[in-house]
Design a protein around this motif. Structure first.
Motif, PDB file in Angstrom:
ATOM      1  N   HIS A 278       0.844  -1.196   0.000  1.00 53.68           N
ATOM      2  CA  HIS A 278       0.000   0.000   0.000  1.00 53.68           C
ATOM      3  C   HIS A 278       0.880   1.247   0.000  1.00 53.68           C
TER       4      HIS A 278
ATOM      5  N   ASN B 261     -10.160   1.416   2.581  1.00 56.88           N
ATOM      6  CA  ASN B 261      -8.781   0.920   2.574  1.00 56.88           C
ATOM      7  C   ASN B 261      -8.725  -0.597   2.705  1.00 56.88           C
TER       8      ASN B 261
ATOM      9  N   HIS C 154      -9.588  -2.074  -0.704  1.00 51.76           N
ATOM     10  CA  HIS C 154      -8.432  -1.967  -1.594  1.00 51.76           C
ATOM     11  C   HIS C 154      -7.378  -3.022  -1.240  1.00 51.76           C
TER      12      HIS C 154
ATOM     13  N   LYS D 117      -8.370  -6.415  -2.501  1.00 52.19           N
ATOM     14  CA  LYS D 117      -8.133  -6.522  -3.945  1.00 52.19           C
ATOM     15  C   LYS D 117      -6.669  -6.820  -4.228  1.00 52.19           C
TER      16      LYS D 117
END
Length: 302
Positions: A153, A263, A266, A269
């Protein structure tokens, strides 16, 4: 019985815990493959198994380090390999369960020896992040090591700084230190949990709502009162960092909750993308427990 270990991987909120408890309750023990559950005092925001679940099946590598300590992929590899060998000696089946791709890669493919980075380089990188901001330093990482940058991230300061440090010291991308061959003699049955994305995101949102109800805000506040900082390795993770911003009046409560949900979606994913690159995974829907048992039994007992 063949000496196999069972890997159960999948994105957050996909049902790994329930599945692993069912499978491991007959002759197995669980090794957590989760870079957040290693931290003490951080129970709600990391979705640790409950006390009842921990009593049902022995668990390892949960609540073993302080929130201000680092627990690297190298440490995970070393500790998990010791545990696997110890469980084999007890005629127990090791179940490696979690969602941290970097940890799975370390034990499946190995790690090259990463040299110790001098303190002056670490200080230099810390100053660069402080002066330029984390986003700009992440953009630098994308240019020098896009392979690794795409796996983490853009707000993961710990991993970004680590990759930059190693590059400055060695002139090699951090991703180049990961071997593409196994370096142990373990045999793995790799089970992947798949789920339709819309359903997964709905489960993520429901989980976050439940964490708030269970006391995530109080848990975060207590960690700060214990002296842990917002930039401690454990606190710089999804759930805690957003709540710290709320407690320090940078966002509202509702904004913090929505940010945690976004978040986490994400992150889920990115987890799926990472796991799709691992060879030899048997993919199942989260409710196909009997099919999963059949695969495991065929490998282990025949």
């Amino acid at each position: 019985m063949n000496n196999y270990s069972v890997i159960i991987l999948g994105p957050t909120a996909s049902g790994k815990t329930a599945l692993s408890l069912e499978l491991a309750s007959f002759g197995g023990e669980i090794i957590s493959v989760d870079s957040r559950q290693v931290y003490k005092y951080m129970d709600i925001g990391t979705a640790k198994p409950s006390k009842e679940e921990l009593l049902k099946v022995p668990h390892h590598l949960i609540s073993i380090v302080e929130p201000d300590e680092k627990f690297t992929a190298g440490l995970f590899k070393r500790e998990s390999e010791k545990l696997i060998n110890a469980l084999y000696q007890k005629n127990k089946i090791p179940f490696l369960v979690g969602g941290t791709g970097l940890y799975f890669n370390s034990i499946l493919y190995g790690l090259s020896s990463i040299p110790v980075v001098p303190n002056e380089i670490r200080s230099f990188v810390d100053r660069k992040i402080e002066l330029r901001g984390l986003e700009r330093v992440y953009n630098i990482l994308e240019k020098i090591d896009s392979t690794y940058a795409n796996k983490i991230h853009k707000n993961d300061k710990q991993r970004i700084s680590r990759a930059i440090e190693v590059f400055y010291f060695t002139k090699k991308p951090f991703s180049s230190f990961f071997n593409e061959r196994p370096n142990n003699n373990f045999q793995f049955i790799k089970i992947g949990i798949n789920m339709e994305r819309e359903l997964l995101y709905k489960r993520v949102d429901l989980r976050v709502d439940q964490m708030i109800k269970d006391g995530l805000i109080d848990e975060t506040e207590n960690l700060l009162k214990m002296g842990y900082k917002k930039d401690s390795p454990g606190m710089k993770t999804i759930g805690y960092s957003e709540i710290v911003d709320y407690l320090e009046n940078r966002t509202s409560k509702d904004e913090a909750i929505e940010l945690i949900k976004r978040n986490t979606r994400h992150y889920a994913k990115r987890q799926v993308t990472w796991f799709k690159k691992i060879d030899g995974i048997y993919w199942f829907n989260s409710d196909e427990h009997e099919k999963i048992k059949k695969i495991i039994n065929e490998k282990i007992f025949f």
